[in-house]
Design a protein around this motif. Sequence first.
Motif, PDB file in Angstrom:
ATOM      1  N   GLU A  51       0.551   4.436   0.820  1.00 14.54           N
ATOM      2  CA  GLU A  51      -0.268   5.241   2.244  1.00 14.54           C
ATOM      3  C   GLU A  51       0.208   4.699   3.731  1.00 14.54           C
ATOM      4  N   ASP A  52       1.140   2.982   2.546  1.00 14.06           N
ATOM      5  CA  ASP A  52       2.020   2.525   4.546  1.00 14.06           C
ATOM      6  C   ASP A  52       2.317   1.193   3.723  1.00 14.06           C
TER       7      ASP A  52
ATOM      8  N   GLU B 178       5.524   1.210   4.941  1.00 12.23           N
ATOM      9  CA  GLU B 178       6.801   0.332   5.500  1.00 12.23           C
ATOM     10  C   GLU B 178       5.782  -1.171   5.765  1.00 12.23           C
ATOM     11  N   HIS B 179       4.206  -0.523   5.403  1.00 12.54           N
ATOM     12  CA  HIS B 179       4.038  -2.455   5.954  1.00 12.54           C
ATOM     13  C   HIS B 179       3.480  -2.493   7.685  1.00 12.54           C
ATOM     14  N   ARG B 180       2.673  -0.723   8.343  1.00 10.89           N
ATOM     15  CA  ARG B 180       2.507  -0.630   9.088  1.00 10.89           C
ATOM     16  C   ARG B 180       2.008  -1.276  10.180  1.00 10.89           C
ATOM     17  N   ARG B 181       0.823  -1.697   9.659  1.00 16.44           N
ATOM     18  CA  ARG B 181      -0.637  -2.131   9.844  1.00 16.44           C
ATOM     19  C   ARG B 181      -0.757  -3.353   8.940  1.00 16.44           C
TER      20      ARG B 181
ATOM     21  N   SER C 276       0.842  -0.949   0.206  1.00 19.73           N
ATOM     22  CA  SER C 276      -0.024  -0.320   0.584  1.00 19.73           C
ATOM     23  C   SER C 276       0.670   1.002  -0.283  1.00 19.73           C
TER      24      SER C 276
END
Length: 345
Positions: free
Chosen positions: A182-183, A185-188, A180
């Motif tokens: 918007e993310d 770093e794949h934090r979620r 994503s």
Amino acid sequence: MERVVLVTGANSGIGLALCERLLTQDSQVRLCLACRNMQRAQAARAALLASHAGARVDLLRLDVGCASSVISAAEEVKARYAQIDFLYLNAGIMPNPSVDIGAFFKGLFSRNVINMFATAEGILTQEDRLNSDGLQEVFATNLFGHFLLIRELEPLLCRPGHTSRVVWTSSSNARRSAFSIEDMEHRRGTEPYSSSKYASDMLSLVLNRHKNSQGLFSSVICPGLVMTNLTYGILPSFFWTLIMPVMWLIRIFTNTFTLTPYNGAEALHWLFLQTPESLDPRAKYHSLTSGLGTNYTQPRQMDIDDEMSEVFFSKLLQLEKAVRRKLSERNADDKAYQKYVYEIE
């Protein structure tokens, strides 16, 4: 003139197999093994020299998951070498992998078994964490640290009249659906490995757009299903004992089961022999092995969105500035503390 080849994650698995193949191909190449664990790096160097006496094999301490380590290592590289001809970005992590055992056994006896092994789609997740720079560890190690290394080494990679190559070890697990913008770093999410590998695919493409005119060319490879420490960490050892005969049987019917690090390094080695102008920047070069054990390389088009890759590149440049600023502030604080300690003593 000798060719200088720097390989991250070179002390085992595909990275070490690549180094062995490169020395067999060209005994005059100068190798630099860039590794986090220097004890294992020294053992790898000794093994290479045992089979290639007189080879030039250097060691470099580098933790691509730590920005300060990347910058320090790059300074050392710039002091050692006049140019870098090949930069193989092979280091990677997959921390705390978790397999849905029910889905795994269901897939094992289905028509989807080959795709399941080849991509781990639908069965594999990981638990990520923050590193000392405040970044997600998988993103930092698999993608950002390598990006920062390229940025630091641009004076050696982008030289007038000189052509340099960057080669990323990606994965069949690199899926657009896991990433994503918007993310980034794949934090979620729960698939940071897949996200980071898709990000490397995008970055390779955008590097070609921005850097080909400066003599820097980027390529992406997929090693296939290779049995390395990374792979063995996914399932308990007794599972591998049970399913390895099945995997060797499956290899008769599919070419993506390379299985050994030597076979997995096929595309990496193949790219060493190619002229960069002949390569397709939108292709991922796959290491493949026939049922009879013949190795070969095949290009396959990547599912990359051009606009998103440019946005991603811009975000990486912004992140780079933020990380450098944080490192500068940290260094200033350390110097101030050292001065304070010196004064009170």
